[in-house]
Enzyme design. Structure first.
Site, mmCIF file in Angstrom:
data_model
loop_
_atom_site.group_PDB
_atom_site.id
_atom_site.type_symbol
_atom_site.label_atom_id
_atom_site.label_comp_id
_atom_site.label_asym_id
_atom_site.label_seq_id
_atom_site.Cartn_x
_atom_site.Cartn_y
_atom_site.Cartn_z
ATOM 1 N N TYR A 262 0.804 -1.166 0.020
ATOM 2 C CA TYR A 262 0.030 -0.031 -0.038
ATOM 3 C C TYR A 262 0.971 1.193 -0.017
ATOM 4 C CZ TYR A 262 -4.234 -2.526 1.172
ATOM 5 O OH TYR A 262 -5.229 -3.777 1.135
ATOM 6 N N GLY A 299 -11.044 0.957 -2.839
ATOM 7 C CA GLY A 299 -9.892 1.514 -2.270
ATOM 8 C C GLY A 299 -8.906 0.461 -2.067
ATOM 9 N N ASP A 300 -8.925 -0.787 -2.679
ATOM 10 C CA ASP A 300 -7.962 -1.668 -2.274
ATOM 11 C C ASP A 300 -7.321 -2.255 -3.727
ATOM 12 O OD1 ASP A 300 -7.120 -3.478 -0.531
ATOM 13 O OD2 ASP A 300 -7.976 -5.188 -1.245
ATOM 14 N N MET A 301 -7.251 -1.402 -4.542
ATOM 15 C CA MET A 301 -6.331 -1.712 -5.713
ATOM 16 C C MET A 301 -4.678 -1.187 -5.476
ATOM 17 S SD MET A 301 -8.307 -3.349 -7.849
ATOM 18 C CE MET A 301 -7.583 -3.218 -9.437
ATOM 19 N N ASN A 305 -2.764 -6.097 -6.856
ATOM 20 C CA ASN A 305 -3.919 -6.204 -7.603
ATOM 21 C C ASN A 305 -3.908 -5.546 -8.934
ATOM 22 O OD1 ASN A 305 -5.399 -7.661 -5.642
ATOM 23 N ND2 ASN A 305 -6.480 -5.819 -4.725
#
Length: 418
Positions: A262, A299-301, A305
């Site tokens: 992240y 919000g998790d790319m 991913n």
């Protein structure tokens, strides 16, 4: 000749194969240091087919062998392993043969069915133990990166059909993503978002929603208490005949460990890498996917991913199909982008100015980036509101996705005015 089994925790070295080609060796040294060395014959090819862009030198060929690491694998191999709850479940499944938190042990246990075309096998010709000696039952030996409870599964073609875990030397053709108590309707959410991506012309793997009752023989440690549909996605790193197709995610491309997925790069870094390794057209397709991420509130790319895929002889990467597409804002209303885009993460801050900054940092033409964003806004609004798959999404989840889309449409539409 009967197989000779060996506990993963007792294996001193592993041959690293790309399909059937030996590319190197992972060695566990005294003091729990792990060293990876490229095979001389593979180095002589200049590093083709490609194992990872992270191993390639700027001037061509392969970098020097990585330095031995204490109690850790090189980042490329660490990124092949499951994380968090999925890892805990797999370690429990192999209890007694794999030590908790030991990457080398787990890689040795799961090396027969890793993401992409990589395989690892014991150097001495033995087989990493795949049976429960006390019950004489084969063990699941697949690895999927990520934290969600998901399993590599195969469809039974015999009487009764159904879905089951591959055991021993079997290989899964599908990824089954199970429901979550923390995120209600997550399977239906992702199913609808994948359908939207397909409707607006993106390359998306085959998918369907199935029942938990369709699965047979799931070991207790992998069984979740959550009720609801299971999302079944066709693996794009497996061919129609079960052949392995090599892939690597962008944490692997950049040589970054999963714990930093992240924070260790920004979206313009991915775009720049795509320009250099694939093509400017691939980078603009990435921009289109980024715009979809923003308008749907995903919000998790993070770095894991987004992936490259190596078709044919494995020498040239392409942008892999889009995956892990869902809206996170129904569950985390204050969620933001997983990585920085033009210096911002907040969805509402991603006006035309941020996309211009992104374009300049990625060295992409501003007009092309702004047009890609505008086109996605128009396409999403054209297809989302009448998309048949909306019907499967729980009402509260759908309301929050719709609200986010209505908020983001005018913000992203500023790209059309610049």
């Amino acid at each position: 000749m009967a197989k000779i089994f060996q506990a993963p925790k007792a294996i001193p070295s592993l041959e690293v194969l790309l399909n059937d080609l030996k590319v190197g060796t992972l060695v566990r040294t005294p003091g729990d240091f792990n060293a990876f060395n490229f095979a001389d014959a593979y180095r002589a090819t200049g590093g083709f087919p490609v194992l990872s862009l992270s191993f390639r030198a700027a001037a061509g060929g392969l970098r020097k062998n990585p330095k031995p690491l204490a109690s850790a694998l090189p980042a490329f191999f660490a990124n092949l392993l499951p994380e968090d709850k999925l890892r805990e479940a797999m370690e429990k499944h192999h209890a007694g043969n794999v030590r908790a938190g030991n990457d080398f042990d787990l890689l040795a246990a799961l090396g027969a069915d890793l993401p992409g075309a990589v395989r690892v096998v014991p150097s001495d010709g033995k087989t990493a133990i795949s049976e429960d000696a006390s019950k004489d039952k084969p063990k699941a030996r697949f690895s999927l990166a990520g934290v969600q409870m998901k399993l590599s599964v195969m469809k039974n073609t015999g009487k009764g059909g159904g879905l089951t875990l591959p055991m021993g030397d079997e290989h899964g053709q599908y990824i089954a993503k199970f429901p979550s108590t923390a995120f209600p309707g997550v399977s239906e959410n992702e199913y609808a978002n994948l359908a939207l991506a397909a409707a607006i012309g993106m390359e998306v793997p085959e998918r369907e929603l199935v029942e938990k009752s369709d699965f047979d023989g799931i070991p207790e440690e992998f069984n979740t208490l959550s009720e609801g549909k299971v999302l079944l996605v066709k693996r794009f790193d497996r061919g129609a005949g079960g052949e392995r197709i090599h892939i690597e995610d962008f944490a692997q491309v950049f040589g970054i460990y999963p714990s930093r997925k992240y924070e260790a790069a920004a979206y313009h870094d991915i775009a720049s890498a795509l320009v250099a390794a694939v093509s400017p057209a691939a980078a603009l397709e990435f921009v289109r996917r980024l715009a979809l991420t923003v308008i749907t509130g995903n919000g998790d790319m993070h770095l894991k991913n987004w992936s490259l895929i190596y078709h044919g002889n494995g020498d040239k990467p392409e942008l892999a199909p889009i995956y892990d597409v869902l809206s996170t804002v129904p569950y985390i209303p204050a969620d933001a982008m997983a990585l920085s885009l033009g210096g911002e993460r907040s969805f509402k801050a991603l006006t035309a100015q941020r996309w211009k900054v992104f374009a300049n940092r990625a060295r992409l033409p501003e007009p092309a980036v702004l047009k890609a964003v505008t086109d996605i806004v128009e396409s999403v609004n054209e297809h989302w509101w009448s998309l048949p798959e909306r019907a499967v999404v729980p009402e509260k989840v759908l309301e929050r996705i719709d609200e986010h889309l209505r908020v983001m449409t005018p913000i992203l539409s500023t790209c059309a005015d610049k």
